[in-house]
Structure formats: C-alpha cells, structure tokens
Design an enzyme around this catalytic site. Structure first.
Site: not given
Ligand code: GLU
Length: 448
Positions: A117, A129, A168-169, A244
């Site tokens: 990505k 991650k 964030g995630d 979100n």
C-alpha cells in the site's frame, strides 16, 4: 487450493511453516503471490535473488508486555506488538490497532499489506504495523491514557522519525495518538513531531489526515466510476462500519451526490432510506463513543437490524469500511443479488478470497484495500513532510494532494493490470505495481 506459479510454491510453503496458525497472514500473502504469475515470467531476477521469499519475511518482530492499572486498582496485563515489515522504501510506516482480536498473525497481515500500500502511494515510506490485544470498549479516559503511556514506555525505544513512524488504526484515533505522543515526548525530552502521525492540528498534525482514509476511498471509487462513464450522483451506497474510515467515506460520497442508505457496527446495521444523517452518526460515535443502534432510537425513519448482514441492503456501490473478512461469499452473493456494480475496500482485506471470487464472476468492479484505502497513510506521509519542514499546509491544499495521489494510484493499477495481461483487474494491478516498486528497491540495496 491455490493458483501459484511453480516457482512460488516453495515460498508459500515456507510462509505456512514459519507462521503456523496465522491464517490472516497466509491469506494476505497468498493473494499477492497469486498475482505474480506474469511478473515471475517477465522478471526472473526477483526469484533468483529470493526477493519474493524475503519480502514475505518481516525484517523485525517486537513483542512486549504492557502492564497497567485499571480504575478499580486492578493490575491488567496486555500484549504489545510492532512488526517492522519492510524498510526498502523508507522508515517503517503503519498504524497501531487496539482490539481484543489482535495477535501476531493480524499484525503481520496488516504489515504485509501496508508494505505494498505504502509503495503504491509513491511516497518514501516502508511498511510496518503494531498494536495490542487491549480492548478499549467501555474503558474510561483515564484508563486509555494509562494504557497508552505504558504501551509507549516500551515502544519508544523502537521508533523514531527515521526508523519507524506509527499512526492510528482500529481503536487508535486522535485521543490515543495524543497520549502516545505525550509519553514519547516526555521520555525522550524531544519534540520529535515526525515520530507519529495522526496528531492533533495544534501539535504537529496535518489538515485532512482525519478525513483522508474515507475521502481517499471515495476519490478512488469515483475514478472507477469515471472509467465507465458513471458518477456518484444519485447512486445508492452502503458503507459498512461507523468508525473513522466509514464516517469520512459517507461524508465524501454524500458530497458527490450519493445517497448513503446504511452503516453498521459489530452489533448490527441501520438503514435510513432517506439518507444517513452523518451529524447524528458523528455525535454517537465521535462524541458519545456509543453504539450505532442509538441512531435508530434518535431517528424514527431508520431501522436497526441487530445481528444482521449489511450486505443484504440493495445498493449500486458497496464500501466495506469496518474490518478484515467482513464480506464473505454469502455477503458478496447478497450484494450481487441487490444489484451492486462497484465494491471499493476502505478497510484492510475486508473481502474473503471466496467473496472476491463471487464478485469477479458476477462482473462487479472490485478494488482492494491496499489501493483504495491508501489515502490515509499517504496523508500521513504528507504530515511527515510538513513536520520535517516545520510547515503546516491548508486543508484545501492537502486535500488536493490527496485527491491527486488517489487518482495516480487508480491509474497505476489499471495501467499495470493492462501491461501484465489482466486488463481491468484492480487486484492484479495493485499487487503487481506495489510489489515491483518494493522489489526493485530491494534488489538495488543488496542482500540485507
Ligand atoms: N492504519 C492506516 C492504514 O491502514 C494508516 C496508517 C498510517 O497512517 O500510518 O493504512
């Protein structure tokens, strides 16, 4: 059962053996490897230098204990993770997820996806991650803060502006990034803004970062529609999730004239035929941190279907924006029955391999998360750029950059799919384009 080039079977078997039981990681790897048939034929040097095997093995995996004290004075123990997946293109970059389902396999699948990505964005960022099996649901603000501080007390030694830049995630938004950044700043005694992205606007954050994943998703799907001479105006759209990504996908789709008829959370979905009232969703989710069922209590025109599948709602465009494997073969078949023409993934790997097959066979235009939702991390890279130059850009300028990046990714996917003999196949296009970018850098950097 898989469709792998014979030269890649050994690599896949090694992944299965080294990462036993990590089914989400296996799934993410297989999807990419299955796309590389023509690449292996055209560019044998990738196999000769073991690039494909190397790309499947994270550079570093960190697992740590996160002790904290809850509001009752009870000591709680969670597990923290950070996987440094690939740094060929830049510092590791990718979000942190706080959710009870988190284990090493989830973080690895997300880190693997992130690597390609991030390459697709064209920005100088590697893939990583992290996260924890901590469950923020029902936790007080003070508990969230103590957890974030404990998490960062270990994580700080592994990250840095030039090393690894988390964001964030799921379960990590502006509030959590604030507590994490505060603790990092306190421990290091340095205002190193570029160490985290998704920061608040008054302390180093970027305009449009909060909106970027959702807006970017809709910008990408708009390009898909454009490519077939269609538009969002007057379309029925279903957006799963209400976090979100979902909220800002709904906002941009509505701006483009679509009617968004349904959103969801893990307990069920709401249908509002006149169009979802986004201010109400924002109030429930961003302010009250409540459940989507409250929407139907506040608005009598809406229905809440507890435990139902949102894919039963007929629509022209479906945007899965909740979580991995939320759209199965059954859900895909329901979408096809309901007349869906376009599916764009706002979440990471939300459609199962069987689900993708059903969509493909029905002729649905389908694009994968690693391309469609790349706007979030792309805008994180823009945040890093602003931090590095001690600058701050306007909303409009940042949003224009995002829009341009999404159009670029879309066109790159289609052109690459064409070049490698799979016209119109966004999965092949995204996987091949992302892979080649990373693989060429790895070749240049030698055996490391
Ligand atoms: N978690 C988001 C993603 O999946 C954003 C990562 C970031 O901004 O670093 O791309």
């Amino acid at each position: 059962m898989h469709h792998l080039h014979p030269a890649l079977i050994g690599t896949y078997e090694t992944v299965l053996r080294r990462n036993a039981g990590e089914v989400e990681f296996h799934q993410a790897v297989l999807e990419v490897l299955e796309s590389l048939h023509a690449v292996v034929e055209k560019r044998p040097e990738y196999v000769e230098a073991s690039i494909i095997e190397r790309i499947c093995e994270p550079e570093r995996q960190i697992i740590f204990r996160v002790p904290w004290v809850d509001d009752q004075g009870v000591v709680q123990i969670n597990r923290g993770f950070r996987v440094n997946f690939n740094s060929a293109l830049g510092p590791y970059k990718g979000g942190l997820r706080f959710h009870p389902s988190v284990y090493l396999g989830i973080i690895k699948f997300l880190g693997f996806e992130q690597t390609f990505k991030n390459a697709l964005t064209g920005m100088p960022i590697g893939g990583g991650k992290g996260g924890s099996d901590f469950d923020p649901k029902g936790r007080s603000d003070a508990e969230i803060m103590r957890f974030c501080q404990s998490f960062m007390t270990e994580l700080y030694r592994h990250i840095g502006e030039y090393t690894d830049v988390p964001a964030g995630d799921i379960g990590v938004g502006g509030r959590e990034i604030g507590y994490l950044f505060g603790q990092y700043k306190r421990i290091t005694n340095a205002y190193e803004a570029g160490v985290l992205t998704g920061k608040g606007l008054t302390w180093g954050g970027s305009q449009a970062r909060k909106e970027a994943t959702g807006y970017g998703t809709v910008y990408f799907v708009k390009e898909m529609l454009d490519a077939h001479g269609e538009g969002f105006d007057g379309r029925r759209v279903v957006v799963s999730g209400s976090g979100n990504v979902a909220i800002y996908a709904v906002e941009k789709a509505q701006e483009f004239g679509a009617t968004v008829v349904a959103v969801s959370d893990s307990n069920g979905y709401v249908v509002d035929e006149g169009g979802i009232d986004l201010d109400l969703v924002k109030q429930i989710k961003e302010v009250q941190r409540g459940r989507i069922s409250e929407y139907a209590v506040a608005r009598t025109s809406a229905r809440h279907i507890a435990g139902g599948s949102i894919w039963d709602v007929p629509c022209d465009v479906a945007l899965p924006c909740a979580t991995e494997n939320e759209l199965s073969a059954e859900g895909a078949a329901a979408l096809v029955k309901g007349g869906v023409k376009y599916v764009g993934e706002g979440a990471n790997m939300p459609t199962t391999p069987d689900g993708i097959r059903v969509l493909h066979e029905a002729g649905v235009h389908y694009a994968p998360g690693k391309a469609v939702n790349a706007g979030g991390v792309a805008t994180s890279a823009l945040e890093m750029q602003q931090n590095a130059s001690r600058d701050s850009w306007s909303f409009d300028y940042t949003d224009q950059r995002l829009h341009k990046i999404m159009k670029g990714i879309h066109d790159n996917c289609l052109e690459t799919a064409d070049e490698f003999g799979q016209p119109g196949d966004y999965v092949a296009g995204a996987n091949i384009a992302g892979f080649i970018q990373v693989a060429d850098a790895m070749l240049a950097l030698g055996v490391i």
